[in-house]
Motif scaffolding. Sequence first.
Motif, PDB file in Angstrom:
ATOM      1  N   LEU A  82     -28.122 -54.769  12.159  1.00  0.00           N
ATOM      2  CA  LEU A  82     -28.669 -54.498  10.807  1.00  0.00           C
ATOM      3  C   LEU A  82     -27.578 -54.386   9.739  1.00  0.00           C
ATOM      4  O   LEU A  82     -27.888 -54.217   8.555  1.00  0.00           O
ATOM      5  N   GLY A  83     -26.315 -54.440  10.145  1.00  0.00           N
ATOM      6  CA  GLY A  83     -25.230 -54.335   9.162  1.00  0.00           C
ATOM      7  C   GLY A  83     -24.728 -52.909   9.020  1.00  0.00           C
ATOM      8  O   GLY A  83     -25.323 -51.964   9.559  1.00  0.00           O
ATOM      9  N   ASP A  84     -23.648 -52.762   8.248  1.00  0.00           N
ATOM     10  CA  ASP A  84     -23.027 -51.456   8.113  1.00  0.00           C
ATOM     11  C   ASP A  84     -23.987 -50.429   7.525  1.00  0.00           C
ATOM     12  O   ASP A  84     -24.958 -50.790   6.865  1.00  0.00           O
ATOM     13  N   ALA A  85     -23.706 -49.151   7.809  1.00  0.00           N
ATOM     14  CA  ALA A  85     -24.555 -48.062   7.313  1.00  0.00           C
ATOM     15  C   ALA A  85     -23.670 -46.975   6.713  1.00  0.00           C
ATOM     16  O   ALA A  85     -22.499 -46.883   7.060  1.00  0.00           O
ATOM     17  N   HIS A  86     -24.242 -46.160   5.807  1.00  0.00           N
ATOM     18  CA  HIS A  86     -23.413 -45.168   5.113  1.00  0.00           C
ATOM     19  C   HIS A  86     -23.986 -43.759   5.146  1.00  0.00           C
ATOM     20  O   HIS A  86     -23.287 -42.820   4.760  1.00  0.00           O
ATOM     21  N   GLY A  88     -28.102 -25.485  30.935  1.00  0.00           N
ATOM     22  CA  GLY A  88     -26.713 -25.349  31.364  1.00  0.00           C
ATOM     23  C   GLY A  88     -25.734 -26.398  30.844  1.00  0.00           C
ATOM     24  O   GLY A  88     -24.585 -26.442  31.284  1.00  0.00           O
ATOM     25  N   LEU A  89     -26.176 -27.242  29.907  1.00  0.00           N
ATOM     26  CA  LEU A  89     -25.260 -28.248  29.372  1.00  0.00           C
ATOM     27  C   LEU A  89     -24.428 -27.646  28.239  1.00  0.00           C
ATOM     28  O   LEU A  89     -24.916 -26.825  27.476  1.00  0.00           O
ATOM     29  N   ALA A  90     -23.192 -28.108  28.075  1.00  0.00           N
ATOM     30  CA  ALA A  90     -22.356 -27.646  26.952  1.00  0.00           C
ATOM     31  C   ALA A  90     -22.773 -28.349  25.664  1.00  0.00           C
ATOM     32  O   ALA A  90     -22.613 -27.811  24.570  1.00  0.00           O
ATOM     33  N   GLY A  91     -23.338 -29.541  25.794  1.00  0.00           N
ATOM     34  CA  GLY A  91     -23.676 -30.330  24.603  1.00  0.00           C
ATOM     35  C   GLY A  91     -25.120 -30.800  24.599  1.00  0.00           C
ATOM     36  O   GLY A  91     -25.937 -30.382  25.415  1.00  0.00           O
ATOM     37  N   GLU A  92     -25.425 -31.720  23.690  1.00  0.00           N
ATOM     38  CA  GLU A  92     -26.795 -32.238  23.532  1.00  0.00           C
ATOM     39  C   GLU A  92     -27.055 -33.355  24.539  1.00  0.00           C
ATOM     40  O   GLU A  92     -26.164 -34.151  24.833  1.00  0.00           O
ATOM     41  N   ASP A  93     -28.292 -33.415  25.107  1.00  0.00           N
ATOM     42  CA  ASP A  93     -28.673 -34.541  25.968  1.00  0.00           C
ATOM     43  C   ASP A  93     -29.766 -35.388  25.318  1.00  0.00           C
ATOM     44  O   ASP A  93     -30.343 -36.265  25.968  1.00  0.00           O
ATOM     45  N   ALA A  94     -30.035 -35.112  24.036  1.00  0.00           N
ATOM     46  CA  ALA A  94     -30.952 -35.951  23.277  1.00  0.00           C
ATOM     47  C   ALA A  94     -30.578 -35.857  21.798  1.00  0.00           C
ATOM     48  O   ALA A  94     -30.118 -34.803  21.343  1.00  0.00           O
ATOM     49  N   ALA A  95     -30.711 -36.969  21.090  1.00  0.00           N
ATOM     50  CA  ALA A  95     -30.398 -36.986  19.660  1.00  0.00           C
ATOM     51  C   ALA A  95     -31.290 -38.013  18.974  1.00  0.00           C
ATOM     52  O   ALA A  95     -31.571 -39.069  19.557  1.00  0.00           O
ATOM     53  N   THR A  96     -31.740 -37.683  17.773  1.00  0.00           N
ATOM     54  CA  THR A  96     -32.575 -38.594  16.980  1.00  0.00           C
ATOM     55  C   THR A  96     -31.907 -38.772  15.621  1.00  0.00           C
ATOM     56  O   THR A  96     -31.713 -37.791  14.899  1.00  0.00           O
ATOM     57  N   MET A  97     -31.504 -40.014  15.327  1.00  0.00           N
ATOM     58  CA  MET A  97     -30.733 -40.281  14.113  1.00  0.00           C
ATOM     59  C   MET A  97     -31.481 -41.254  13.210  1.00  0.00           C
ATOM     60  O   MET A  97     -32.106 -42.203  13.696  1.00  0.00           O
ATOM     61  N   LEU A  98     -31.405 -40.998  11.908  1.00  0.00           N
ATOM     62  CA  LEU A  98     -31.997 -41.877  10.890  1.00  0.00           C
ATOM     63  C   LEU A  98     -30.829 -42.418  10.059  1.00  0.00           C
ATOM     64  O   LEU A  98     -30.008 -41.635   9.585  1.00  0.00           O
ATOM     65  N   LEU A  99     -30.742 -43.746   9.956  1.00  0.00           N
ATOM     66  CA  LEU A  99     -29.608 -44.354   9.237  1.00  0.00           C
ATOM     67  C   LEU A  99     -30.097 -45.121   8.010  1.00  0.00           C
ATOM     68  O   LEU A  99     -31.142 -45.766   8.054  1.00  0.00           O
ATOM     69  N   ARG A 100     -29.296 -45.058   6.957  1.00  0.00           N
ATOM     70  CA  ARG A 100     -29.498 -45.937   5.809  1.00  0.00           C
ATOM     71  C   ARG A 100     -28.356 -46.939   5.811  1.00  0.00           C
ATOM     72  O   ARG A 100     -27.176 -46.563   5.806  1.00  0.00           O
ATOM     73  N   HIS A 101     -28.735 -48.234   5.821  1.00  0.00           N
ATOM     74  CA  HIS A 101     -27.729 -49.292   5.883  1.00  0.00           C
ATOM     75  C   HIS A 101     -27.340 -49.753   4.485  1.00  0.00           C
ATOM     76  O   HIS A 101     -28.123 -49.594   3.536  1.00  0.00           O
ATOM     77  N   ASP A 102     -26.151 -50.352   4.378  1.00  0.00           N
ATOM     78  CA  ASP A 102     -25.649 -50.773   3.066  1.00  0.00           C
ATOM     79  C   ASP A 102     -26.582 -51.779   2.394  1.00  0.00           C
ATOM     80  O   ASP A 102     -26.688 -51.816   1.167  1.00  0.00           O
ATOM     81  N   ASN A 103     -27.306 -52.593   3.184  1.00  0.00           N
ATOM     82  CA  ASN A 103     -28.217 -53.608   2.611  1.00  0.00           C
ATOM     83  C   ASN A 103     -29.594 -53.019   2.286  1.00  0.00           C
ATOM     84  O   ASN A 103     -30.538 -53.756   2.011  1.00  0.00           O
TER      85      ASN A 103
END
Length: 346
Positions: free
Chosen positions: A189-193, A205-220
Motif C-alpha cells: 500500500l506504500g509508505d505510512a506516517h 505470564g508473558l513479559a510482552g504483548e501476544d496480540a496487537a491491532t494497528m491502524l495505519l494511515r498511508h502517505d497516499n
Amino acid sequence: MSRPLKGLFIGAGFFSRNHLHAWAEVEGAEIIAICDRDPARAEAAAKEFGIAEWHTDAFVLNTGRFDFVDICTTMETHEALVGLAVEAGVPVIVQKPFAPDIATCVRIEAKARAAGVPVMLHENFRFQKIFRRLREIIDSGRIGEVTFGRLNWRNDIDVYTNQPYLLKTERFMIMDVGIHMLDLARFLLGDAHSVSCFNQSVKEGLAGEDAATMLLRHDNGAVSVVDVSYATHKNPNPFPQTLGEIEGRLGTVQVLEGEILRIHTAEGQHDEVIEADGRAWTSAPWTQIQDSVPRTQQHFIDALRAGTEFETSASDSLKTYALAEAAYRSAASGQVVRTDDLLGEA
Ligand code: NAD
Ligand code: 89V
C-alpha cells in the motif's frame, strides 16, 4: 566477480537451518564458515551442512576472507554484530527484528552508511510467492489505485518451544510478527506516517504483548488495518498464512486460506492459487515461510553483485521500524503517533 561470494554465517540456533539449507541453493554465494558463541552448536551445524570452518567469536570477521555475513541471532545482539561487520567492511544481511527500538536501528544504519557498507534486513514475508504475485496484480492497475488494506496473522502456533526468548521479550508480538506485516503493508500500500495501536497480553505470564491491532494511515491517503495474534484458536490452525485483502478504486484482491488470491473486478471474480514451493528440506506447515528464505537471500546476493539497492535495505527498513515504534508509543499513550518525529529522534 565470477567466483561465488564467500560468506560467514553467525547464529546456529532454531531458524538457522532454514538459512543454511537455503544458502546451498542460492546462486553465486557459498557459506565457508559458521560462528556461534555456543561451540557445540557451531560444530554441529558445520558438520550437518558440510562447512569446513567453525568459530565461537565473530571477530573472525576481521580476517578479510568474507564477502558477506549472514547474521541470524536475536535483536539485542545486532548492534554489536553488525557494528563488527561494518568495521571490517563486510556487507551484511541481518535477521529481523533489526533492533529493539528505533534509536538503536537509526544508530546501526547511520554507522553502516557512514562506512559505505551495505546492510539488508532479512525480511522474508514480502518475498513469499503469493505477495510477489499480489504486488504484480496491484502494479498492473487491474484494481486501480489502492485505498484500503487488511493484513492479519492470527493463530495459536506454539512458538515458545522453539523460540523461548519470546516469553521474556517485553516488545514481543509487534517485533516478532507485526514487523513482517508492517513491511508487507508498506510493500503493498506504500509508505505510512501515522499509527494507532491497541496491544493485548492474552497468554498468562508473558513479559510482552501476544496480540496487537494497528491502524495505519498511508502517505497516499489509503488506510490499513494490521492485526497479529499468537492467541487465536482456529481449527484448522491457519499458521503460517497471512490473510486479508487489498481494495482499490476498481476492484479488490482477497488473500484467502489455501494460498488463494481472489480477484474481484467489474468483469467478475477470479481465483489464483499461489502455492509456495516445497523443497527437500521444507515441511508443512512451515513451507510458505521456508520457501521465502532462499528467495530473500538470492535477492541479497544479486543486488550485492550488481551494486543495486536492496528492497529491504537498512535505510528503507527504518521506515518500517518507525511504524513499530509508533505502534508501541500509541499503545502506551492511547494517542495516534506520527513517525516523522521518531526517525529524527536518535
Ligand atoms: P536462537 O536463539 O535459537 O539462535 C540464535 C543463536 O545465535 C544461538 O545459538 C546463540 O548462541 C547465537 N548467538 C547469539 N549471539 C551471538 C554472538 N554474539 N556471536 C555468536 N553467536 C551468537 O534464535 P532463532 O529462533 O534462530 O532466531 C534468530 C532470529 O531469527 C530472531 O531475530 C528471530 O526473530 C528471527 N526469526 C525469523 C524468522 C523468519 O524470518 N520468518 C523465523 C524465526 C525466527
Ligand atoms: O517469522 C518469524 O519471525 C517467527 C515465526 C514463528 C512467525 O516464524 O517468529
